[in-house]
Design a protein around this motif. Structure first.
Motif, short mmCIF file in Angstrom:
data_model
loop_
_atom_site.label_atom_id
_atom_site.label_comp_id
_atom_site.label_asym_id
_atom_site.label_seq_id
_atom_site.Cartn_x
_atom_site.Cartn_y
_atom_site.Cartn_z
N ALA A 94 47.39 86.91 -17.90
CA ALA A 94 46.34 87.54 -17.83
C ALA A 94 46.49 88.77 -17.20
O ALA A 94 45.47 89.66 -17.27
N ASN A 95 47.29 88.91 -16.20
CA ASN A 95 47.43 90.05 -15.26
C ASN A 95 48.24 91.32 -15.77
O ASN A 95 48.60 92.00 -15.03
N LEU A 96 49.09 90.96 -16.86
CA LEU A 96 49.99 91.74 -17.51
C LEU A 96 49.50 93.49 -17.78
O LEU A 96 50.25 94.37 -17.38
N ALA A 101 55.26 98.60 -15.96
CA ALA A 101 56.38 98.12 -16.61
C ALA A 101 57.62 98.75 -16.29
O ALA A 101 59.07 98.53 -16.82
N THR A 102 57.56 100.00 -15.44
CA THR A 102 58.66 101.08 -15.34
C THR A 102 59.22 100.60 -14.05
O THR A 102 60.26 100.89 -13.57
N LYS A 103 58.28 99.67 -13.31
CA LYS A 103 58.85 99.25 -11.97
C LYS A 103 59.23 97.85 -11.73
O LYS A 103 59.71 97.19 -10.87
N GLU A 104 58.96 96.94 -12.71
CA GLU A 104 59.23 95.58 -12.82
C GLU A 104 59.35 95.16 -14.12
O GLU A 104 58.67 95.61 -15.24
N ASP A 105 60.15 93.78 -14.03
CA ASP A 105 60.53 93.13 -15.38
C ASP A 105 59.18 92.43 -15.53
O ASP A 105 59.14 91.49 -14.95
#
Length: 291
Positions: A94-96, A101-105
């Protein structure tokens, strides 16, 4: 006419008749004692055999019970972890849109869920394992659908961040030039060329700031629209998965031995999910009005 007995039989009979009565009685008594001892020994062996059989049965039963206890302990820990990871997976999906995406997997937070699911399928009963496998596959499909929806959202977030940086740079320059104009006026300078240059510079940076602010505003509007669409799709997917969670939880309770009032538990879950589904429908309708 009587048939003649063989010679060796006659010899055996004479040998037996020649044995004194006292010795014969002793031999008969010894034979009886020997037979009694054999019977007693047979009884002891039979008793020992039955005891050994009962011991083996008891040991097998104890081993089976300990095995059940170990499995029950493993199941309890893994099942509780699975319920926790289900909640975490739903919250993460829900929080995606808010993630970078550039800072975490983006898939990192879902790995514990899939790992716990794999462990559960190893220790669960066959029916439970199949249901969990199907539920996990549904989550996998939902992840791919989510990522497809997230691509334009993340692009817009990058546009927002870029427009915001450019706006701040232009606004800072406009503020700097405005400060120079104030200093120029307070110094009572009369150089028109310098003043005009400062004025043009201020107008330029102020116009850039307004443009980047407008770009940022449009990007936010697009982001909010796509985010509402993403939320609507997520609600639909979660509602469909929710129908699969009910039999999984019922079978988990069965595996853990919590079989009392199992049908009542299932009916309560279905009723609660129906209420939640109704709220989902209302929320979806609200999101559709915003898209």
């Amino acid at each position: 006419m009587a048939e003649a007995q063989p010679a060796y039989m006659e010899e055996l009979i004479r040998l037996i008749l020649s044995i004194p009565a006292s010795i014969g009685g002793a031999l008969i008594g010894a034979c009886i004692t020997l037979i009694g001892a054999c019977i007693a020994l047979g009884g002891v062996l039979l008793t020992n055999r039955n005891g050994t059989k009962r011991l083996r049965i008891q040991l097998a039963h104890d081993s089976a019970e300990k095995s059940k206890e170990r499995i029950a302990g493993l199941r309890k820990d893994i099942y509780l972890k699975m319920v926790e990871e289900l909640t975490n997976a739903n919250a993460h999906l829900a929080n995606l849109p808010q993630k970078d995406a550039t800072k975490e997997d983006l898939a990192e937070a879902l790995r514990p869920f899939f790992a716990t699911s794999a462990k559960l399928q190893l220790v669960a009963e066959p029916k439970t394992a199949l249901l969990v496998n199907d539920l996990t596959a549904s989550y996998g499909e939902m992840v791919f659908k989510s990522l497809e929806k997230l691509i334009p959202l993340h692009r817009i977030r990058n546009d927002i961040a870029l427009s915001d940086d450019l706006y701040n740079q232009a606004r800072n320059e406009a503020t700097r030039v405005l400060a120079e104009i104030v200093k120029f006026n307070e110094a009572a300078r009369i150089d028109d060329q310098v003043f005009n240059a400062l004025q043009r510079s201020f107008t330029h940076f102020n116009t850039l700031a307004d443009k980047h602010a407008e770009d940022r505003k449009i990007a936010w509007e697009n982001f909010n629209r796509l985010n509402a669409e993403y939320g609507r799709q997520m609600l639909i997917e979660i509602r469909q998965i929710g129908d699969k969670q009910i039999p999984v939880q019922v079978e988990i309770r069965r595996d853990l031995g919590l079989v009392s009032d199992l049908e009542v538990f299932k009916a309560q879950m279905e009723m609660q999910w129906q209420k939640t589904s109704t709220q989902f429908d209302r929320l979806i309708q609200g999101l559709e009005g915003k898209i």
